[in-house]
Design an enzyme around this catalytic site. Structure first.
Site, PDB file in Angstrom:
ATOM      1  N   ASP A 203       0.826  -1.202   0.000  1.00  0.00           N
ATOM      2  CA  ASP A 203       0.000   0.000   0.000  1.00  0.00           C
ATOM      3  C   ASP A 203       0.860   1.252   0.000  1.00  0.00           C
ATOM      4  OD1 ASP A 203      -2.526  -1.382   0.134  1.00  0.00           O
ATOM      5  OD2 ASP A 203      -2.034  -1.873   2.201  1.00  0.00           O
ATOM      6  N   TYR A 310       7.213 -10.084   6.457  1.00  0.00           N
ATOM      7  CA  TYR A 310       7.085  -8.650   6.708  1.00  0.00           C
ATOM      8  C   TYR A 310       7.801  -8.291   8.003  1.00  0.00           C
ATOM      9  CZ  TYR A 310       3.495  -7.918   3.102  1.00  0.00           C
ATOM     10  OH  TYR A 310       2.824  -7.811   1.911  1.00  0.00           O
TER      11      TYR A 310
END
Length: 669
Positions: A203, A310
Site C-alpha cells: 500500500d 514482513y
C-alpha cells in the site's frame, strides 16, 4: 513538433544568399528537407483532431484508435496537453502557413533543375531515423527481485487517478525506455501482453526489500533459424528436406571446426545486464537487486510464492517520555500494569505476538474490501515475534537520566530499535498494520495479551472493534519465498497451496514452516563486482541514499538531545504554571511518529463495533440491485455486470454504491 519559425520562407532563402528561379540551384539536402517538412505539416494539420495515431505492424496500414487516457501516467497527460496547445496555435496560424507553403512550393518548382534521377538520389542520401524492430529480437520470461522505499509513492500497484506515482508506473517507464518491452501504446500502463505477475501489492508508503515480479522481456539470445516453407508439392518438399538436411550436416561440420574459436551463447554473460540497465533509468529509491534466468514451469510471482515475510520497525521508547515530576499518577493514565508512558513492555508484546502463529480467522485484523467479496479470512502464520535490531547506533543520552527511565530501569543505551517479524502464506488487506496496532496497545498496558485470542475468536466476536491501524511507513515487505514445487503443484499454480500439496490455510494441513527459496537468483555483483562497487554500482548509489537520510537523522538526534537537556524545568519562572497534563488526557501510541492525546482509554470490546464481513458484502451487493452477496457472486461474470450497472448509474446521475466498513450497534448475540 515544428514551430512556425522552423519553416524556411522565401525571405530566409534570399537572406542566406541562395539563388531562386529557373536558373538558380538548391542543394539536394535542402530539397529533401523542404519536401519532408511540407508533407509533415500537411499531415499534422489533417490529423490534429483525430488524436494519437496507432500504427499497425504493417507499415501500409494506419489505424486511428481512441486513446485510453485513463491508463496514461500524469507526465504523459501533461505532455499531450502541451502538444494539443501547440497544435491549436498552429491552427490559428494555418492561413499564414498555407501562404508560406504555396510560396515555397513555387520557389522549389522554379529552383529544381536537376533530373528526376537526381531527386531520387537525394532522397536516398537523406538519413532516416532507425526504428526499433521487435521482430529482430527474441524474448524470455525472467523474474526481478527489487527493493524500494515507499514513502514517496502511492503504493506498488498503478492507479491512474493517484496524485503520487506508483512503483509499477516507474517500472513501466524504465522498461519501455530501455526497449525491454515494446508496447504499441507506450504511454498506457498495460502489463497484460508481457506475462506479467507480481508477488505483493504494498500500500501507499509501505516499502519492500524483497519484492518480486515475473515479466517477458527482450533478450540477446539469437533467434532460431527459420525452417524452409512447405511448397505443397510432396516431391519438391522431399528434395528441399534432403537439401536442408545436407546443409545442416555441412553447417554442423563447419561449426565443429570453429567451435574452439566461437563459444556458445552464455545465458548470463551474453545476456542484457537487466539490473544495470533498469537501475540507470529508475529513481534512486527503487533498485533492482537480482534477476532469475531460469524459472520453474508455469511460474507466477503471485501464486508460486508460498511465503511472504514482513517486518514492522518501531523504537523503544515509542514516543518521547515525560520526566517523572510531570507525569500523571498511574491510576489516571488508564494503564493496567506498572510502566512509564512512552516505554513499551516488550515481553508482553512478544507473548501476544506468539498467539498469531498457526491458522486463524483474521477478519478482526484487516480492512474488508467488498469489491473482492472475500469470504475466507483464514490465513496461516508460520512465525510471529518481536526482535531487537542489534546493529544500530543512534543514542539519545538524556533517556539514560533517572527521571526518564521506567521504574524497573532499562539496560543499555536508548532508543533501541525493534521490529515485529511475521512470516505467513498470505495476508489480508492491512492485516499487518492491524496486528501491530493491537500489539502496541498491549505494550502500553492498555490491553492484556489475551486480547489477541479474543479478536481471533470470530464465533464469539464476529464484528471488529473500531480501532486505528498502525502507520504505514515503518512496514517493509522483507522477502518472498518460492519453494520447489512438485510437478502437480507447478502445473496447477493454485493460490493457497503449500509445499505439501494441501491448502496452507486448512487447520488440518501440515504446512512447511521452514521454506527454502528455490529460485537461483543472479545478484548484482555476482556477474561483475564493479556493478556493486563501481562509480554507478548498487552499493555506491545506496550509500548516497543512506548517508543523505543518516545526516538528517544525526542532526535531528543532536537537536532533540540538546533541547531536552538545556532547560531547567525546576526553575518554574511562571508562578501557578501547570506542572502536569490536564486530568483525563492520556497519550496513546498508535504507530505514528508521535503519541496521540486521547481522553479516558476505552477498551476495545467496549467500543462501537463495525459491521460484520457478511453485512459489508451484502450491503455492497444490494447497492447494485442484488438481494445479497450470495446472489451476486452466483451471477455469471458478476464483476462485468457491476461495471455495466456503474456506467448506467453514472449516466443516470446516480451515486456509486458504498461498501466501506460501517459502524453498527452491538447486537445481543
Amino acid at each position: 513538433m515544428n514551430s512556425p519559425g522552423s519553416i524556411r520562407t522565401l525571405s530566409h532563402l534570399k537572406a542566406s544568399g541562395k539563388a531562386i528561379g529557373v536558373g538558380g540551384t538548391f542543394s539536394k539536402s535542402s530539397i529533401g528537407d523542404f519536401t519532408s517538412k511540407l508533407k509533415r505539416i500537411k499531415f499534422q494539420l489533417r490529423t490534429f483532431a483525430k488524436g494519437p495515431t496507432v500504427l499497425s505492424q504493417e507499415p501500409s496500414k494506419m489505424v486511428h484508435k481512441p486513446a485510453n487516457y485513463d491508463r496514461w501516467p500524469k507526465e504523459s497527460l501533461v505532455k499531450r496537453v502541451m502538444e494539443l496547445e501547440e497544435e491549436l496555435k498552429r491552427r490559428e496560424q494555418a492561413p499564414e502557413i498555407q501562404r508560406q507553403e504555396r510560396a515555397e512550393e513555387r520557389a522549389l518548382a522554379a529552383a529544381v533543375t536537376s533530373t528526376e534521377a537526381d531527386l531520387k538520389a537525394a532522397e536516398k542520401k537523406k538519413k532516416k531515423a532507425a526504428k526499433f524492430d521487435p521482430g529482430k529480437y527474441s524474448t524470455r520470461l525472467i523474474a526481478l527481485k527489487f527493493a524500494y522505499l515507499g514513502k514517496n509513492y502511492n503504493g506498488f500497484e498503478y492507479q491512474s487517478s493517484a496524485k503520487m506515482p506508483s512503483i509499477e508506473e516507474e517500472l513501466w517507464k524504465a522498461l519501455v525506455k530501455s526497449c525491454l518491452i515494446f508496447p504499441e501504446r507506450p504511454d498506457e500502463v498495460d502489463f497484460g501482453p508481457w506475462e506479467y505477475s507480481k508477488c505483493g501489492r504494498t500500500d501507499r508508503g509501505v516499502s519492500a526489500f524483497g519484492q518480486v515480479i515475473g515479466i517477458r522481456v527482450r533478450s540477446n539470445k539469437p533467434l532460431p533459424k527459420e525452417e524452409p516453407e512447405q511448397t505443397g508439392n510432396e516431391e519438391d518438399d522431399v528434395v528441399m528436406a534432403e537439401a536442408a538436411q545436407q546443409q545442416a550436416k555441412d553447417s554442423e561440420k563447419a561449426a565443429a571446426e570453429v567451435d574452439h574459436q566461437k563459444p556458445k551463447w552464455d545465458p548470463i554473460a551474453d545476456e542484457i545486464p537487466y539490473c544495470r540497465v533498469l537501475n540507470r533509468l529508475l529513481p534512486p529509491d527503487i533498485r533492482i537487486m537480482a534477476w532469475a534466468p531460469d524459472l520453474p514451469p508455469n511460474f507466477s510471482a503471485r501464486f508460486s510464492c508460498r511465503e511472504r515475510q514482513y517486518r514492522y520497525f518501531f523504537t523503544q521508547p515509542a514516543f518521547a517520555p515525560m520526566p517523572s515530576t510531570l507525569e500523571p499518577p498511574l491510576a489516571s493514565s488508564g494503564q493496567k500494569s506498572g510502566g512509564k508512558q512512552g516505554w513499551l513492555d516488550i515481553d508482553m508484546m512478544r507473548k501476544a505476538a506468539k498467539m498469531f502463529e498457526g491458522v486463524h480467522d483474521f477478519r478482526n485484523f484487516c480492512k474488508i474490501d467488498p469489491g473482492k467479496q472475500i469470504t475466507n479470512f483464514s490465513r496461516r502464520i508460520f512465525e510471529s515475534d518481536i526482535v531487537e535490531v542489534k546493529d544500530l547506533e543512534s543514542d539519545l543520552p538524556y533517556l539514560g537520566l533517572p527521571e526518564f527511565q521506567p521504574p524497573a530501569g532499562s539496560d543499555g543505551s536508548h532508543p533501541k530499535v525493534y521490529y515485529f517479524h511475521v512470516r505467513g502464506s498470505a495476508f489480508l488487506w492491512h492485516q499487518i498494520r492491524h496486528m501491530v496496532a493491537v500489539l502496541f496497545l498491549v505494550g502500553q498496558g492498555l490491553e492484556p495479551p489475551s486480547i489477541v485470542q479474543q479478536l481471533l475468536d470470530v464465533e464469539k466476536n464476529p464484528r471488529k472493534p473500531n480501532y486505528v491501524m498502525a502507520d504505514e511507513v515503518p512496514l517493509v515487505l522483507w522477502d518472498c519465498i518460492f519453494p520447489k514445487l512438485s510437478d502437480e503443484e507447478a502445473n496447477a499454480v493454485v493460490p493457497g497451496s503449500s509445499g505439501d500439496g494441501k491448502d496452507s490455510h486448512d487447520p488440518e494441513a501440515e504446512g512447511d514452516v521452514e521454506m527454502v527459496d528455490s529460485i537461483d537468483w543472479v545478484w548484482m555483483g555476482e556477474d561483475d563486482p564493479m556493478s556493486l562497487y563501481g562509480a554507478q554500482g548498487l552499493v555506491t548509489e545506496l550509500w548516497g541514499t543512506w548517508r543523505e537520510r543518516k545526516m538528517d537523522e544525526i542532526l535531528a538526534n543532536r537537536l532533540l538531545n540538546f533541547v531536552a537537556n538545556k532547560p531547567d524545568i525546576d526553575r518554574k519562572l511562571i508562578k501557578g504554571a501547570s506542572s502536569a497534563p490536564p486530568k483525563g488526557i492520556k497519550k496513546v501510541y498508535e504507530g505514528g511518529n508521535k503519541a496521540q492525546f486521547r481522553g479516558t482509554y476505552t477498551p476495545l470490546f467496549k467500543r462501537q463495533l463495525l459491521a460484520s464481513a457478511e453485512e459489508v458484502n451484502d450491503k455492497y451487493a444490494q447497492g447494485f440491485g442484488f438481494k445479497n452477496a450470495e446472489e451476486m457472486t452466483k451471477t455469471k461474470n458478476w464483476r462485468s455486470a457491476i461495471r455495466e450497472r456503474k456506467d448506467k448509474n453514472k449516466k443516470g446521475g446516480r451515486s456509486k454504491a458504498g461498501g466501506a466498513e460501517t459502524p453498527v450497534q452491538e447486537s445481543s448475540s
